[in-house]
Design an enzyme around this catalytic site. Structure first.
Site, PDB file in Angstrom:
ATOM      1  N   VAL A  65      40.255   6.239 -20.145  1.00  0.00           N
ATOM      2  CA  VAL A  65      40.617   5.941 -21.538  1.00  0.00           C
ATOM      3  C   VAL A  65      41.933   6.582 -21.948  1.00  0.00           C
ATOM      4  O   VAL A  65      42.456   6.312 -23.023  1.00  0.00           O
ATOM      5  CB  VAL A  65      39.513   6.394 -22.527  1.00  0.00           C
ATOM      6  CG1 VAL A  65      38.233   5.629 -22.303  1.00  0.00           C
ATOM      7  CG2 VAL A  65      39.282   7.902 -22.439  1.00  0.00           C
ATOM      8  N   ASN A 106      33.934   6.789 -27.241  1.00  0.00           N
ATOM      9  CA  ASN A 106      32.922   7.841 -27.064  1.00  0.00           C
ATOM     10  C   ASN A 106      33.286   8.811 -25.946  1.00  0.00           C
ATOM     11  O   ASN A 106      32.887   9.970 -25.978  1.00  0.00           O
ATOM     12  CB  ASN A 106      31.572   7.169 -26.777  1.00  0.00           C
ATOM     13  CG  ASN A 106      30.605   8.117 -26.095  1.00  0.00           C
ATOM     14  OD1 ASN A 106      29.997   8.969 -26.737  1.00  0.00           O
ATOM     15  ND2 ASN A 106      30.477   8.010 -24.774  1.00  0.00           N
ATOM     16  N   TYR A 119      38.955  21.690 -26.587  1.00  0.00           N
ATOM     17  CA  TYR A 119      37.936  20.745 -27.072  1.00  0.00           C
ATOM     18  C   TYR A 119      37.920  20.697 -28.604  1.00  0.00           C
ATOM     19  O   TYR A 119      37.981  19.634 -29.205  1.00  0.00           O
ATOM     20  CB  TYR A 119      36.568  21.163 -26.528  1.00  0.00           C
ATOM     21  CG  TYR A 119      35.448  20.224 -26.902  1.00  0.00           C
ATOM     22  CD1 TYR A 119      35.320  18.981 -26.278  1.00  0.00           C
ATOM     23  CD2 TYR A 119      34.501  20.580 -27.858  1.00  0.00           C
ATOM     24  CE1 TYR A 119      34.277  18.120 -26.613  1.00  0.00           C
ATOM     25  CE2 TYR A 119      33.460  19.723 -28.193  1.00  0.00           C
ATOM     26  CZ  TYR A 119      33.355  18.499 -27.567  1.00  0.00           C
ATOM     27  OH  TYR A 119      32.328  17.648 -27.899  1.00  0.00           O
ATOM     28  N   LYS A 136      38.877  17.532 -31.187  1.00  0.00           N
ATOM     29  CA  LYS A 136      37.957  16.938 -32.171  1.00  0.00           C
ATOM     30  C   LYS A 136      38.482  17.143 -33.591  1.00  0.00           C
ATOM     31  O   LYS A 136      38.308  16.285 -34.461  1.00  0.00           O
ATOM     32  CB  LYS A 136      36.552  17.524 -32.017  1.00  0.00           C
ATOM     33  CG  LYS A 136      35.903  17.254 -30.655  1.00  0.00           C
ATOM     34  CD  LYS A 136      35.689  15.774 -30.355  1.00  0.00           C
ATOM     35  CE  LYS A 136      34.877  15.559 -29.086  1.00  0.00           C
ATOM     36  NZ  LYS A 136      34.719  14.129 -28.724  1.00  0.00           N
TER      37      LYS A 136
HETATM   38  P1  NAI Z   1      28.558  12.911 -20.963  1.00  0.00           P
HETATM   39  O1  NAI Z   1      29.273  13.846 -20.069  1.00  0.00           O
HETATM   40  O2  NAI Z   1      27.149  12.613 -20.713  1.00  0.00           O
HETATM   41  O3  NAI Z   1      29.341  11.555 -21.092  1.00  0.00           O
HETATM   42  C1  NAI Z   1      30.712  11.498 -21.297  1.00  0.00           C
HETATM   43  C2  NAI Z   1      31.214  10.219 -20.729  1.00  0.00           C
HETATM   44  O4  NAI Z   1      32.640  10.157 -20.862  1.00  0.00           O
HETATM   45  C3  NAI Z   1      30.890  10.092 -19.256  1.00  0.00           C
HETATM   46  O5  NAI Z   1      30.377   8.811 -19.008  1.00  0.00           O
HETATM   47  C4  NAI Z   1      32.246  10.273 -18.587  1.00  0.00           C
HETATM   48  O6  NAI Z   1      32.380   9.598 -17.368  1.00  0.00           O
HETATM   49  C5  NAI Z   1      33.149   9.668 -19.649  1.00  0.00           C
HETATM   50  N1  NAI Z   1      34.532  10.029 -19.435  1.00  0.00           N
HETATM   51  C6  NAI Z   1      35.062  11.261 -19.234  1.00  0.00           C
HETATM   52  N2  NAI Z   1      36.379  11.163 -19.011  1.00  0.00           N
HETATM   53  C7  NAI Z   1      36.699   9.851 -19.089  1.00  0.00           C
HETATM   54  C8  NAI Z   1      37.889   9.112 -18.971  1.00  0.00           C
HETATM   55  N3  NAI Z   1      39.040   9.707 -18.688  1.00  0.00           N
HETATM   56  N4  NAI Z   1      37.844   7.769 -19.118  1.00  0.00           N
HETATM   57  C9  NAI Z   1      36.675   7.151 -19.376  1.00  0.00           C
HETATM   58  N5  NAI Z   1      35.516   7.799 -19.495  1.00  0.00           N
HETATM   59  C10 NAI Z   1      35.524   9.127 -19.351  1.00  0.00           C
HETATM   60  O7  NAI Z   1      28.725  13.517 -22.425  1.00  0.00           O
HETATM   61  P2  NAI Z   1      28.060  13.105 -23.794  1.00  0.00           P
HETATM   62  O8  NAI Z   1      27.297  14.240 -24.274  1.00  0.00           O
HETATM   63  O9  NAI Z   1      27.409  11.799 -23.718  1.00  0.00           O
HETATM   64  O10 NAI Z   1      29.380  13.023 -24.693  1.00  0.00           O
HETATM   65  C11 NAI Z   1      29.866  11.825 -25.241  1.00  0.00           C
HETATM   66  C12 NAI Z   1      30.788  12.184 -26.392  1.00  0.00           C
HETATM   67  O11 NAI Z   1      30.049  12.907 -27.373  1.00  0.00           O
HETATM   68  C13 NAI Z   1      31.960  13.070 -26.003  1.00  0.00           C
HETATM   69  O12 NAI Z   1      33.106  12.662 -26.717  1.00  0.00           O
HETATM   70  C14 NAI Z   1      31.509  14.450 -26.461  1.00  0.00           C
HETATM   71  O13 NAI Z   1      32.596  15.278 -26.774  1.00  0.00           O
HETATM   72  C15 NAI Z   1      30.716  14.085 -27.706  1.00  0.00           C
HETATM   73  N6  NAI Z   1      29.761  15.099 -28.112  1.00  0.00           N
HETATM   74  C16 NAI Z   1      28.662  15.399 -27.346  1.00  0.00           C
HETATM   75  C17 NAI Z   1      27.775  16.358 -27.780  1.00  0.00           C
HETATM   76  C18 NAI Z   1      26.557  16.720 -27.005  1.00  0.00           C
HETATM   77  O14 NAI Z   1      25.897  17.704 -27.352  1.00  0.00           O
HETATM   78  N7  NAI Z   1      26.186  15.992 -25.961  1.00  0.00           N
HETATM   79  C19 NAI Z   1      27.983  17.087 -29.017  1.00  0.00           C
HETATM   80  C20 NAI Z   1      29.157  16.691 -29.748  1.00  0.00           C
HETATM   81  C21 NAI Z   1      30.000  15.731 -29.298  1.00  0.00           C
END
Ligand code: NAI
Length: 261
Positions: free
Chosen positions: A66, A92, A158, A162
């Site tokens: 992305v 996301n 991070y 955000k």
């Molecule tokens: P996750 O690690 O399970 O999923 C993140 C996804 O982003 C993965 O599928 C990964 O492959 C993808 N990704 C990473 N770099 C990428 C790139 N360069 N291009 C395309 N895709 C890429 O993490 P989660 O928890 O599902 O996080 C999703 C979003 O939610 C993130 O933006 C994270 O910062 C945010 N978030 C998550 C929280 C949590 O407690 N899980 C809390 C607050 C925010």
């Protein structure tokens, strides 16, 4: 369920696992067609497409980073070519690394800003350049975090990404409101996803986190997916420029509970 979502087309970045994957499933349950972006997890993306198609839904998995203009353009192209349009763009994808700030390498800093902040900019840019000349309404949902508000020492890259995303959302919301394009964010608290898997393997860390949450529990990815469906739907048609925190009350400053302070 939101009847107006049936037949709509969405892009979800980072959709192969975690919160993105829950959103993909929720959108498919609403009868939407979904372009699932993934970066490395081809199996997760393919499995998700399989599950959705088995239930009669429509989804396609597209690999790409992305942080590049081409990566986002490929997602838009896939939506137009496979599903004939684009209604909702969900940026996301994101990640975090922990390090004392004086030890963070420039590369580590730049990568988080590139994926977490520049990614949503490039996604929004691609979508806007489709909606505006075609006079179409649009809906952008960016995945922020409680850390757009709450400082988190050792996670400066991070939190900065955000915090920047929060101002990006608000600016965009104002800039394109007259064009019938809404821009909102979701601010999850601590959720049960792979990003936290290692951290929560340690039960004392999990308990410590839960003790910081007024509702005393870690969130379910579907809690975030429910918020995304509402923001995507017409039920939220008068809402723009907001961050919807899905956090069990963590942004209510638990430390002040019971009149402390
Ligand atoms: P996750 O690690 O399970 O999923 C993140 C996804 O982003 C993965 O599928 C990964 O492959 C993808 N990704 C990473 N770099 C990428 C790139 N360069 N291009 C395309 N895709 C890429 O993490 P989660 O928890 O599902 O996080 C999703 C979003 O939610 C993130 O933006 C994270 O910062 C945010 N978030 C998550 C929280 C949590 O407690 N899980 C809390 C607050 C925010």
């Amino acid at each position: 369920m939101y009847p107006d979502l049936a037949g709509k087309v969405a892009v979800v970045t980072g959709g192969s696992k975690g919160l993105g994957n829950a959103i993909v499933h929720r959108f498919a349950e609403e009868g939407m067609s979904v372009v699932i972006n993934y970066n490395t997890d081809m199996n997760g993306a393919a499995q998700t497409v399989y599950e959705i198609e088995k239930l009669g839904g429509h989804a396609i998995a597209i690999k790409g980073g992305v942080e590049t203009e081409e990566g986002n353009q490929a997602l838009l192209d896939a939506a137009l070519e496979n599903f004939g349009g684009l209604d909702i763009w969900v940026s996301n994808a994101g990640f975090e690394t922990q390090n004392h700030t004086h030890e963070v390498s420039l590369d580590e800093w730049n990568r988080q800003i590139a994926v977490n902040l520049t990614g949503p900019f490039l996604g929004a840019k691609a979508a806007l350049n489709y909606w505006l000349p075609n006079n179409k309404p649009g809906n952008i949902i960016n995945m922020s975090s409680i850390h757009e508000l709450i400082p988190w020492p050792t996670y400066a890259a991070y939190t900065t990404s955000k915090g920047g995303l929060s101002m990006f959302n608000k600016t965009l919301a104002m800039e394109y409101a007259e064009s019938n394009i809404r821009v909102n964010a979701i601010g999850p608290g601590a959720m049960d996803t792979p990003i936290n898997a290692k951290r929560f393997e340690d039960s004392s860390v999990r308990q410590e986190t839960e003790s910081m949450i007024p509702m005393q529990k870690i969130g379910d990815p579907y809690d975030v997916a429910d918020a995304a469906a509402w923001l995507a739907s017409n039920q939220s048609k008068y809402v723009t420029g907001q961050t919807l925190f899905v956090d069990g009350g963590i942004t209510l400053y638990e430390a002040f509970d019971g009149g402390k302070g």
